[in-house]
Each structure stands twice: as structure tokens, then as C-alpha cells.
Design a protein around this motif. Structure first.
Motif, mmCIF file in Angstrom:
data_model
loop_
_atom_site.group_PDB
_atom_site.id
_atom_site.type_symbol
_atom_site.label_atom_id
_atom_site.label_comp_id
_atom_site.label_asym_id
_atom_site.label_seq_id
_atom_site.Cartn_x
_atom_site.Cartn_y
_atom_site.Cartn_z
ATOM 1 N N TYR A 26 -13.867 0.953 18.792
ATOM 2 C CA TYR A 26 -14.652 0.609 19.976
ATOM 3 C C TYR A 26 -14.066 -0.614 20.664
ATOM 4 N N VAL A 27 -14.389 -0.762 21.948
ATOM 5 C CA VAL A 27 -13.891 -1.883 22.754
ATOM 6 C C VAL A 27 -14.398 -3.197 22.154
ATOM 7 N N GLY A 28 -13.501 -4.166 22.019
ATOM 8 C CA GLY A 28 -13.883 -5.480 21.507
ATOM 9 C C GLY A 28 -13.835 -5.619 20.005
ATOM 10 N N ALA A 29 -13.560 -4.530 19.289
ATOM 11 C CA ALA A 29 -13.467 -4.609 17.836
ATOM 12 C C ALA A 29 -12.348 -5.568 17.448
ATOM 13 N N CYS A 30 -12.536 -6.352 16.433
ATOM 14 C CA CYS A 30 -11.589 -7.335 15.899
ATOM 15 C C CYS A 30 -11.554 -8.616 16.729
ATOM 16 N N VAL A 31 -12.043 -8.580 17.941
ATOM 17 C CA VAL A 31 -12.076 -9.793 18.747
ATOM 18 C C VAL A 31 -13.339 -10.573 18.417
ATOM 19 N N HIS A 32 -14.382 -9.852 18.085
ATOM 20 C CA HIS A 32 -15.647 -10.474 17.718
ATOM 21 C C HIS A 32 -15.832 -10.404 16.210
ATOM 22 N N VAL A 33 -16.614 -11.302 15.664
ATOM 23 C CA VAL A 33 -16.860 -11.343 14.222
ATOM 24 C C VAL A 33 -18.157 -10.610 13.942
ATOM 25 N N PRO A 34 -18.255 -9.822 12.919
ATOM 26 C CA PRO A 34 -17.174 -9.433 12.016
ATOM 27 C C PRO A 34 -16.380 -8.255 12.579
ATOM 28 N N PRO A 35 -15.131 -8.107 12.130
ATOM 29 C CA PRO A 35 -14.342 -6.948 12.554
ATOM 30 C C PRO A 35 -14.868 -5.690 11.857
ATOM 31 N N PRO A 36 -14.457 -4.516 12.319
ATOM 32 C CA PRO A 36 -14.832 -3.279 11.623
ATOM 33 C C PRO A 36 -14.274 -3.289 10.196
ATOM 34 N N PRO A 37 -14.820 -2.465 9.306
ATOM 35 C CA PRO A 37 -14.268 -2.389 7.948
ATOM 36 C C PRO A 37 -12.845 -1.825 7.976
ATOM 37 N N PRO A 38 -12.041 -2.102 6.943
ATOM 38 C CA PRO A 38 -10.645 -1.653 6.901
ATOM 39 C C PRO A 38 -10.464 -0.147 7.094
ATOM 40 N N MET A 65 -0.349 9.758 9.231
ATOM 41 C CA MET A 65 -1.239 8.721 8.712
ATOM 42 C C MET A 65 -0.848 8.390 7.274
ATOM 43 N N ARG A 66 -0.824 7.112 6.980
ATOM 44 C CA ARG A 66 -0.561 6.635 5.618
ATOM 45 C C ARG A 66 -1.739 5.771 5.177
ATOM 46 N N VAL A 67 -2.128 5.935 3.936
ATOM 47 C CA VAL A 67 -3.232 5.160 3.376
ATOM 48 C C VAL A 67 -2.649 3.998 2.593
ATOM 49 N N GLY A 68 -3.200 2.822 2.778
ATOM 50 C CA GLY A 68 -2.748 1.655 2.045
ATOM 51 C C GLY A 68 -3.315 0.387 2.647
ATOM 52 N N ASN A 69 -3.892 -0.431 1.826
ATOM 53 C CA ASN A 69 -4.477 -1.682 2.303
ATOM 54 C C ASN A 69 -3.394 -2.686 2.669
ATOM 55 N N THR A 70 -3.584 -3.327 3.792
ATOM 56 C CA THR A 70 -2.698 -4.392 4.247
ATOM 57 C C THR A 70 -3.510 -5.309 5.145
ATOM 58 N N GLY A 79 -7.930 -19.043 18.273
ATOM 59 C CA GLY A 79 -7.233 -19.170 16.992
ATOM 60 C C GLY A 79 -6.700 -17.830 16.532
ATOM 61 N N SER A 80 -6.541 -17.681 15.227
ATOM 62 C CA SER A 80 -6.051 -16.419 14.681
ATOM 63 C C SER A 80 -6.906 -16.027 13.486
ATOM 64 N N SER A 81 -6.776 -14.752 13.105
ATOM 65 C CA SER A 81 -7.555 -14.232 11.995
ATOM 66 C C SER A 81 -6.744 -13.146 11.296
ATOM 67 N N ASP A 82 -6.849 -13.079 9.981
ATOM 68 C CA ASP A 82 -6.233 -11.994 9.223
ATOM 69 C C ASP A 82 -7.199 -10.819 9.208
ATOM 70 N N ILE A 83 -6.744 -9.683 9.693
ATOM 71 C CA ILE A 83 -7.558 -8.480 9.775
ATOM 72 C C ILE A 83 -7.139 -7.531 8.656
ATOM 73 N N GLN A 84 -8.095 -7.087 7.850
ATOM 74 C CA GLN A 84 -7.832 -6.136 6.771
ATOM 75 C C GLN A 84 -7.757 -4.726 7.344
ATOM 76 N N ILE A 85 -6.720 -3.975 6.935
ATOM 77 C CA ILE A 85 -6.437 -2.655 7.491
ATOM 78 C C ILE A 85 -6.301 -1.650 6.357
ATOM 79 N N GLY A 86 -6.867 -0.458 6.554
ATOM 80 C CA GLY A 86 -6.823 0.568 5.515
ATOM 81 C C GLY A 86 -5.799 1.663 5.735
ATOM 82 N N TYR A 87 -5.275 1.799 6.966
ATOM 83 C CA TYR A 87 -4.360 2.884 7.296
ATOM 84 C C TYR A 87 -3.235 2.384 8.193
#
Length: 101
Positions: A26-38, A65-70, A79-87
Motif C-alpha cells: 500500500y501507498v506509504g508503507a515503510c515510510v510510516h511506523v510500523p512498516p508492514p511485516p516482512p 520469487m525467492r524466499v529468504g529473510n534479509t 533519518g534511516s531505518s532497517d526494513i526486514q524483508i521476507g522475499y
């Protein structure tokens, strides 16, 4: 190999187009807290740079598509933020979203 819609959030900006994105649901995801789940975020490495008219414009992405947490560092206005990603996806085709007639 899949095709899915979403919104691209560039990790780096270039005048000629971008190749590293987060695909978010969705629009604005990861820009606002909290980000979507990985499991709702895809890291996209495009072979060809894609230049969008707007961050609020949905797109289709296509590739393997590849599965793997990063995690990826996302730079924000405050500022900056580390975003958890599942794919992740590489060598994708990116096109503007259009509804089927």
C-alpha cells in the motif's frame, strides 16, 4: 515465476531510473511506523532501470520469487531505518498497473 501488483519504494534515486526497490502492498508503507511485516515486502532488483511518474502509482512486477529473510536500509526524510524483508526478486519486468478490460 510470478506476477504481482504493488507500490515501488526506491532504495536509491537516480535521474535515469532506479533498479533497487521495495515492493510494498500500500501507498506509504515503510515510510510510516510500523512498516508492514516482512512477508508483505519484496526486495526487487530490476535488470533495467524503471522510472516512475509517482510513488503513488501502482505497478506490476514479474520474475522469480525467492524466499529468504534479509534487511535493507531505507533512507527517510528524518533519518534511516532497517526494513526486514521476507522475499526478493531479480531480473524482473516492471510495468505500470492497468486493470484488465
Amino acid at each position: 515465476h510470478i506476477r504481482m501488483p504493488g507500490y515501488l519504494l526506491p532504495l536509491e534515486f537516480s535521474e535515469t531510473g532506479d533498479t533497487d526497490f521495495l515492493l510494498v502492498p500500500y501507498v506509504g508503507a515503510c515510510v510510516h511506523v510500523p512498516p508492514p511485516p516482512p512477508n508483505q515486502i519484496v526486495y526487487v532488483e530490476a535488470v533495467k532501470a524503471f522510472q516512475s511518474d509517482s510513488r503513488f502509482e501502482p505497478v506490476w512486477i514479474e520474475g522469480v520469487m525467492r524466499v529468504g529473510n534479509t534487511s535493507k536500509e531505507l533512507f527517510l526524510v528524518d533519518g534511516s531505518s532497517d526494513i526486514q524483508i521476507g522475499y526478493s526478486m531479480k531480473s524482473v519486468k516492471i510495468e505500470k498497473y492497468r486493470k484488465a478490460p
